[in-house]
Motif scaffolding. Structure first.
Motif, PDB file in Angstrom:
ATOM      1  N   VAL A 357       0.818  -1.212   0.000  1.00  0.00           N
ATOM      2  CA  VAL A 357       0.000   0.000   0.000  1.00  0.00           C
ATOM      3  C   VAL A 357       0.853   1.264   0.000  1.00  0.00           C
ATOM      4  CG1 VAL A 357      -1.705   1.325   1.280  1.00  0.00           C
ATOM      5  CG2 VAL A 357      -1.951  -1.153   1.091  1.00  0.00           C
ATOM      6  N   LEU A 358       1.851   1.323   0.858  1.00  0.00           N
ATOM      7  CA  LEU A 358       2.561   2.576   1.083  1.00  0.00           C
ATOM      8  C   LEU A 358       3.910   2.665   0.384  1.00  0.00           C
ATOM      9  CD1 LEU A 358       1.750   3.161   4.853  1.00  0.00           C
ATOM     10  CD2 LEU A 358       0.698   4.237   2.865  1.00  0.00           C
ATOM     11  N   GLY A 359       4.288   1.695  -0.422  1.00  0.00           N
ATOM     12  CA  GLY A 359       5.535   1.801  -1.164  1.00  0.00           C
ATOM     13  C   GLY A 359       6.604   0.873  -0.627  1.00  0.00           C
ATOM     14  N   TRP A 360       7.588   1.443   0.080  1.00  0.00           N
ATOM     15  CA  TRP A 360       8.735   0.673   0.558  1.00  0.00           C
ATOM     16  C   TRP A 360       8.833   0.731   2.079  1.00  0.00           C
ATOM     17  CZ3 TRP A 360      11.491  -2.127  -2.973  1.00  0.00           C
ATOM     18  CH2 TRP A 360      11.308  -1.790  -4.319  1.00  0.00           C
ATOM     19  N   ASP A 361       9.364  -0.340   2.629  1.00  0.00           N
ATOM     20  CA  ASP A 361       9.582  -0.382   4.071  1.00  0.00           C
ATOM     21  C   ASP A 361      10.902   0.319   4.377  1.00  0.00           C
ATOM     22  OD1 ASP A 361       9.417  -0.932   6.741  1.00  0.00           O
ATOM     23  OD2 ASP A 361      10.037  -3.029   6.557  1.00  0.00           O
ATOM     24  N   VAL A 362      10.819   1.612   4.590  1.00  0.00           N
ATOM     25  CA  VAL A 362      11.978   2.456   4.912  1.00  0.00           C
ATOM     26  C   VAL A 362      11.587   3.344   6.088  1.00  0.00           C
ATOM     27  CG1 VAL A 362      12.861   2.460   2.541  1.00  0.00           C
ATOM     28  CG2 VAL A 362      11.297   4.263   3.281  1.00  0.00           C
ATOM     29  N   PRO A 363      12.551   4.001   6.730  1.00  0.00           N
ATOM     30  CA  PRO A 363      12.208   4.844   7.876  1.00  0.00           C
ATOM     31  C   PRO A 363      11.239   5.970   7.521  1.00  0.00           C
ATOM     32  CG  PRO A 363      14.559   4.392   7.845  1.00  0.00           C
ATOM     33  CD  PRO A 363      14.008   3.882   6.553  1.00  0.00           C
TER      34      PRO A 363
END
Length: 456
Positions: A357-363
């Motif tokens: 949903v939100l793109g990438w798992d990044v900070p």
């Protein structure tokens, strides 16, 4: 103040035609004044809606609102509406000592000298009572390339709205500046654009004029790219059922006495992983690095629709990228990649987890807001990261150029258009409050979800 109080006598070459125009405009102003005094019914004060588009070549946003021409570039901090004029002597003008002329020239561009801040030069009219007001349209991207042009009126149209649908077309006049063809051609504007629509804190910005003309309060909403809504109305986007105004966060706005921008009361910047039990890292900013100096106009955190990516002053940028780099490296599995100009921090997408949903798992990046804010401003990966090359994802934040950093009234941070795409922003100048949704992905609401098809 009525946006059209008095039209200057028409130039002799187009006298009969322009006299008719002035009579119609004066009649419209009188109708508005009477309805404001006696109340209105029907759609006299209905809020308005217009579509917003993003130009793929320049990443600038345009609004389709000016009749008979191309769209206008949206400049969130701009004080004026400006466009080219078809005939040098074929448009109404305003006297150089009129209230409209004072309003058009009562702002300061930081890069300009005093010669650009005057609506007329003393004695320039040679005693002619009917001297013509000169306004100063500028390239919204550089702010440095400006021209002289008559202050005139433009025919515009939008649709009335109930916040859910486009209802019926509404035509109106807006005061704006004529611009020479060379300014349009030499500016970094999209091909086909007819000029610029300023949305800033100024009497002759487009939202300010509509607020006075329509009598619906100084509130407008932007959802980029997708829709602009003017006036006090509920807002429904896509399949998300509630009125978004009732569900999104809010913060007081700060004002800069040196320009018409919208400033956020940011006190700190922090970075944290959303799905890992790791400590938050706060950027080690110099003392008062983000403060807005009310005397000089320097500093502060402002919003922009003409800056592509968020730009930070060098001292703020260095502290922020260090905090982000330390945070993204804590789990130990994210692989750095070579920089891709203008971006400094880049990472291998094969080492990152893609979140549906939100793109990438990044900070996450958080702008920590001051007193009065209902929550902090959170920047998710959909607004913080950009695919810059094959297998390369970069942090979409850049260091401010030296000439911009050292300009008078330079901000500490300019939040660019990429960082507010697919976010609903509602500016209320009557209450000095900004409402903000954060990234809409996954909520059922979308910036492209407004229904521009009138109900049958």
């Amino acid at each position: 103040m009525s946006t059209i109080k008095q039209l200057a006598p028409m130039r002799r070459l187009c006298f009969n035609h322009l006299l008719a125009v002035s009579v119609l405009l004066l009649a419209a102003a009188l109708v508005q004044e009477c309805t404001a005094q006696g109340g209105s019914s029907g759609g006299d004060h209905a809020p308005l809606v217009s579509p917003l588009a993003k130009d793929p070549a320049t990443s600038l946003y345009t609004i389709s609102i000016k009749d008979g021409s191309g769209p206008l570039v949206v400049d969130l901090a701009g004080p004026l509406v400006w466009s080219t004029c078809a005939c040098a002597s074929g448009h109404p003008t305003f006297p150089c000592r009129s209230a409209e002329c004072d309003a058009a020239n009562g702002f300061n561009w930081p890069q300009q000298g005093r010669q650009w801040q005057q609506g007329y030069d003393a004695g320039a009219d040679g005693g002619d009572h009917y001297c013509t007001c000169t306004a100063r349209p500028c390239d919204p991207v550089t702010r440095a390339r400006c021209a002289a042009g008559d202050l005139t009126t433009f025919a515009m149209s939008a649709n009335a709205t109930d916040g859910r649908n486009a209802l019926y077309p509404v035509s109106f006049q807006a005061v704006g500046a004529c611009a020479p063809d060379w300014l349009l051609r030499s500016s970094s504007l999209p091909a086909g654009a007819a000029g610029v629509a300023g949305f800033g804190r100024a009497p002759l910005s487009l939202p300010s004029q509509l607020a006075v003309r329509r009598g619906f309060g100084r509130r407008f909403a932007l959802c980029l790219p997708g829709v602009a809504i003017f006036g006090d109305t509920p807002i429904f986007l896509g399949s998300y059922p509630p009125d978004l105004i009732t569900t999104i966060a809010s913060t007081p706005l700060a004002a800069n006495p040196r320009n018409g921008g919208y400033y956020l009361p940011v006190e700190a910047i922090s970075v944290s992983w959303p799905n890992w039990n790791l400590a938050t890292t706060r950027a080690a900013l110099p003392p008062s690095a983000l403060e807005l100096d009310a005397t000089t106009g320097r500093g502060g955190v402002t919003l922009s629709t003409v800056q592509r990516y968020t730009a930070m002053r060098s001292d703020v940028y260095r502290a922020f990228v260090q905090a982000f780099s330390e945070t993204i490296g804590k789990p130990g599995f994210v692989k750095p990649m070579p920089a891709v100009p203008p971006f400094e921090l880049c990472y291998d997408t094969f080492s990152l987890r893609h979140v549906r949903v939100l793109g990438w798992d990044v900070p996450l990046i958080r702008l920590e807001l001051g007193a009065g804010a209902s929550m902090n401003w959170t920047v998710d990966s959909g607004n913080s990261m950009v695919q810059a090359a094959d297998r390369t994802l970069c942090l979409a934040v850049v260091e401010m150029a030296p000439e911009a950093e050292h300009a008078a009234a330079a901000p500490a941070v300019v939040i660019g258009g990429y960082q507010v795409e697919d976010n609903l922003l509602v500016f209320d100048e009557d209450t000095e409050v900004l409402q903000f949704s954060g990234l809409l992905w996954g909520s059922g609401a979308t910036c492209s979800g407004f229904n521009f098809n009138a109900p049958q």
